[in-house]
Design a protein around this motif. Structure first.
Motif, PDB file in Angstrom:
ATOM      1  N   UNK A 127       0.867  -1.429   0.160  1.00 20.89           N
ATOM      2  CA  UNK A 127       0.091  -0.051   0.081  1.00 20.89           C
ATOM      3  C   UNK A 127       1.062   1.240  -0.359  1.00 20.89           C
ATOM      4  N   UNK A 128       0.905   2.291  -0.611  1.00 24.07           N
ATOM      5  CA  UNK A 128       1.766   3.705  -0.901  1.00 24.07           C
ATOM      6  C   UNK A 128       0.699   4.545  -1.118  1.00 24.07           C
ATOM      7  N   UNK A 129       1.325   6.230  -0.649  1.00 22.46           N
ATOM      8  CA  UNK A 129       0.674   7.132  -0.201  1.00 22.46           C
ATOM      9  C   UNK A 129      -0.116   7.073  -1.807  1.00 22.46           C
ATOM     10  N   UNK A 130      -1.116   7.974  -1.533  1.00 18.10           N
ATOM     11  CA  UNK A 130      -1.642   8.487  -3.088  1.00 18.10           C
ATOM     12  C   UNK A 130      -1.943   7.536  -4.336  1.00 18.10           C
ATOM     13  N   UNK A 131      -2.447   6.802  -3.892  1.00 12.24           N
ATOM     14  CA  UNK A 131      -2.837   5.649  -5.335  1.00 12.24           C
ATOM     15  C   UNK A 131      -3.584   4.479  -4.502  1.00 12.24           C
ATOM     16  N   UNK A 132      -3.719   4.096  -5.540  1.00  7.77           N
ATOM     17  CA  UNK A 132      -4.899   2.967  -5.158  1.00  7.77           C
ATOM     18  C   UNK A 132      -4.488   2.190  -4.558  1.00  7.77           C
ATOM     19  N   UNK A 133      -5.133   1.025  -3.341  1.00  9.17           N
ATOM     20  CA  UNK A 133      -4.532  -0.731  -2.516  1.00  9.17           C
ATOM     21  C   UNK A 133      -3.859  -1.177  -4.144  1.00  9.17           C
ATOM     22  N   UNK A 134      -3.364  -1.023  -5.428  1.00  9.13           N
ATOM     23  CA  UNK A 134      -3.563  -1.654  -5.655  1.00  9.13           C
ATOM     24  C   UNK A 134      -2.424  -1.610  -6.335  1.00  9.13           C
ATOM     25  N   UNK A 135      -1.042  -0.501  -5.675  1.00  8.65           N
ATOM     26  CA  UNK A 135      -0.039  -0.143  -5.794  1.00  8.65           C
ATOM     27  C   UNK A 135       0.694  -1.048  -6.071  1.00  8.65           C
ATOM     28  N   UNK A 136       2.191  -0.821  -7.388  1.00  5.63           N
ATOM     29  CA  UNK A 136       3.142  -1.249  -7.470  1.00  5.63           C
ATOM     30  C   UNK A 136       4.575  -0.226  -7.247  1.00  5.63           C
ATOM     31  N   UNK A 137       5.490  -0.696  -6.482  1.00  4.13           N
ATOM     32  CA  UNK A 137       6.445   0.239  -6.182  1.00  4.13           C
ATOM     33  C   UNK A 137       7.548  -0.427  -6.366  1.00  4.13           C
ATOM     34  N   UNK A 138       8.324   0.376  -7.506  1.00  6.10           N
ATOM     35  CA  UNK A 138       9.335   0.142  -7.586  1.00  6.10           C
ATOM     36  C   UNK A 138      11.361   0.847  -7.932  1.00  6.10           C
ATOM     37  N   UNK A 139      11.656   0.009  -7.206  1.00  8.48           N
ATOM     38  CA  UNK A 139      13.002   0.510  -7.317  1.00  8.48           C
ATOM     39  C   UNK A 139      14.061   0.796  -8.348  1.00  8.48           C
ATOM     40  N   UNK A 140      13.958   1.355  -8.966  1.00 11.49           N
ATOM     41  CA  UNK A 140      14.987   1.142  -9.743  1.00 11.49           C
ATOM     42  C   UNK A 140      16.819   1.588 -10.118  1.00 11.49           C
ATOM     43  N   UNK A 141      17.386   1.378 -11.081  1.00 13.85           N
ATOM     44  CA  UNK A 141      18.957   1.530 -10.969  1.00 13.85           C
ATOM     45  C   UNK A 141      19.125   3.248 -10.671  1.00 13.85           C
ATOM     46  N   UNK A 142      20.165   3.422  -9.477  1.00 10.37           N
ATOM     47  CA  UNK A 142      20.169   4.866  -9.463  1.00 10.37           C
ATOM     48  C   UNK A 142      19.293   5.388  -8.076  1.00 10.37           C
ATOM     49  N   UNK A 143      19.180   6.572  -7.957  1.00 12.45           N
ATOM     50  CA  UNK A 143      18.225   6.574  -6.715  1.00 12.45           C
ATOM     51  C   UNK A 143      16.751   7.226  -7.285  1.00 12.45           C
ATOM     52  N   UNK A 144      16.525   6.401  -8.311  1.00 15.01           N
ATOM     53  CA  UNK A 144      14.700   6.638  -8.747  1.00 15.01           C
ATOM     54  C   UNK A 144      14.329   5.370  -8.674  1.00 15.01           C
ATOM     55  N   UNK A 145      12.626   5.863  -8.113  1.00 18.42           N
ATOM     56  CA  UNK A 145      11.890   4.616  -7.656  1.00 18.42           C
ATOM     57  C   UNK A 145      10.592   5.117  -8.354  1.00 18.42           C
ATOM     58  N   UNK A 146       9.198   4.409  -8.768  1.00 24.64           N
ATOM     59  CA  UNK A 146       8.259   4.841  -9.262  1.00 24.64           C
ATOM     60  C   UNK A 146       6.861   4.505  -8.456  1.00 24.64           C
ATOM     61  N   UNK A 147       5.965   4.701  -8.469  1.00 25.06           N
ATOM     62  CA  UNK A 147       4.564   3.845  -8.323  1.00 25.06           C
ATOM     63  C   UNK A 147       3.993   3.250  -9.399  1.00 25.06           C
ATOM     64  N   UNK A 148       3.231   2.373  -9.463  1.00 23.93           N
ATOM     65  CA  UNK A 148       2.549   2.089 -11.113  1.00 23.93           C
ATOM     66  C   UNK A 148       1.244   1.881  -9.991  1.00 23.93           C
ATOM     67  N   UNK A 149      -0.108   2.516 -10.404  1.00 24.36           N
ATOM     68  CA  UNK A 149      -1.424   1.904 -10.010  1.00 24.36           C
ATOM     69  C   UNK A 149      -1.753   1.276 -11.023  1.00 24.36           C
ATOM     70  N   UNK A 150      -1.979  -0.229 -11.024  1.00 26.60           N
ATOM     71  CA  UNK A 150      -2.331  -1.038 -11.287  1.00 26.60           C
ATOM     72  C   UNK A 150      -4.153  -1.247 -11.526  1.00 26.60           C
ATOM     73  N   UNK A 151      -4.715  -0.219 -10.981  1.00 30.55           N
ATOM     74  CA  UNK A 151      -5.693  -0.422 -10.625  1.00 30.55           C
ATOM     75  C   UNK A 151      -6.521   0.259 -11.736  1.00 30.55           C
TER      76      UNK A 151
END
Length: 286
Positions: A127-151
């Protein structure tokens, strides 16, 4: 009522290309399960002891897990992986645990972030802030990450710094949100691809696979039924993201948010049906 994790809420969402069982375990399971000792969840030695002769029971538990132990986080559903992948995982767990014994539990904070959660890249369903319960957090190489909302089948935001702090989620046994370990550098107000047709329906998430580089490829249908694959990677300088799209050939226009520079590999933000089969959008922010 305890909240269940993401893709259990999405009936029919399945991985569309099976990875080898060892890779599947590293992607989906290793943040919570170690071979010979309790981590966030039980060890592979213990799991093997319970389900050695009961593959069907193992698959059923993975699809519909329940809260079993006091003070331990409830496992999220793994229904999105599908039965064949889960059966492959069962075999991998038995093999990995063979000949091993459970290590004695040591004192310490049971909610300490596992070392597996600091690696990059990685995919975490939480569960991630500012997203639906269907959130997927991804840590990319380096220092960037993102939240993808599967809903909603779209990127929600990108942050810079560390990955996530799951302590609030674990401590609350799934009834709270993870925290971002960093600062949001980009928020996306709506999906970037605007289809050149007016027929609309809810988007549908079709699952994801993880490439050899460890980065997920998301697959979904948009509001007009176009099949889309999207892969998000950091730019070479780490100051933006590159989003590779593969579609069924329907044309699109690209919605460029304010304050963000968007460039297309096609040379235009008007994507023709032929160009839409494979193109890349590069996002840079100040």
């Amino acid at each position: 009522m305890k909240i269940l994790l993401l893709l259990a809420l999405l009936p029919g969402a399945t991985a569309f290309a099976a990875d080898p069982p060892a890779q599947t375990f590293q992607i989906h399971c290793s943040a919570c399960h170690a071979v010979d000792h309790m981590l966030v969840g039980p060890s592979l030695v213990e799991i093997s002891g319970i389900y050695r002769e009961n593959q069907d029971g193992f698959v059923k538990w993975c699809v519909e897990p329940q809260h079993k132990r006091e003070g331990v986080v409830e496992m999220p559903s793994m229904a999105h992986l599908g039965g064949p992948v889960l059966r492959g995982l069962h075999g991998y767990i038995l093999e990995a645990a063979a000949g091993k014994t459970e290590l004695k539990k040591t004192e310490g904070d049971p909610y300490t972030v596992p070392s597996a959660m600091t690696r990059r890249p990685q995919v975490m369903r939480i569960f991630m802030p500012d997203a639906s319960p269907a959130a997927i957090a991804v840590a990319l190489p380096g220092d960037l990450s993102f939240c993808f909302d599967a809903s909603e089948c779209r990127l929600r935001y990108v942050w810079k710094g560390g990955f996530i702090d799951g302590f609030p989620y674990w401590k609350a046994n799934g009834s709270s949100l993870a925290k971002l370990d960093g600062q949001v550098v980009y928020r996306e107000p709506k999906p970037p691809l605007v289809a050149l047709t007016s027929v609309a329906a809810p988007p549908k998430f079709l699952g994801y696979r993880v490439g050899k580089d460890g980065i997920p490829v998301f697959r979904y249908r948009n509001e007009v039924g176009n099949s889309i694959e999207e892969t998000i990677r950091p730019t070479a300088d780490g100051k933006g993201i590159e989003r590779q799209f593969r579609t069924d050939g329907q044309g699109f226009s690209v919605a460029a948010p304010e304050g963000v520079q968007v460039e297309s590999s096609t040379g235009s933000l008007q994507i023709s049906p032929e160009q839409a089969k494979s193109f890349t959008l590069t996002y840079r922010w100040k």
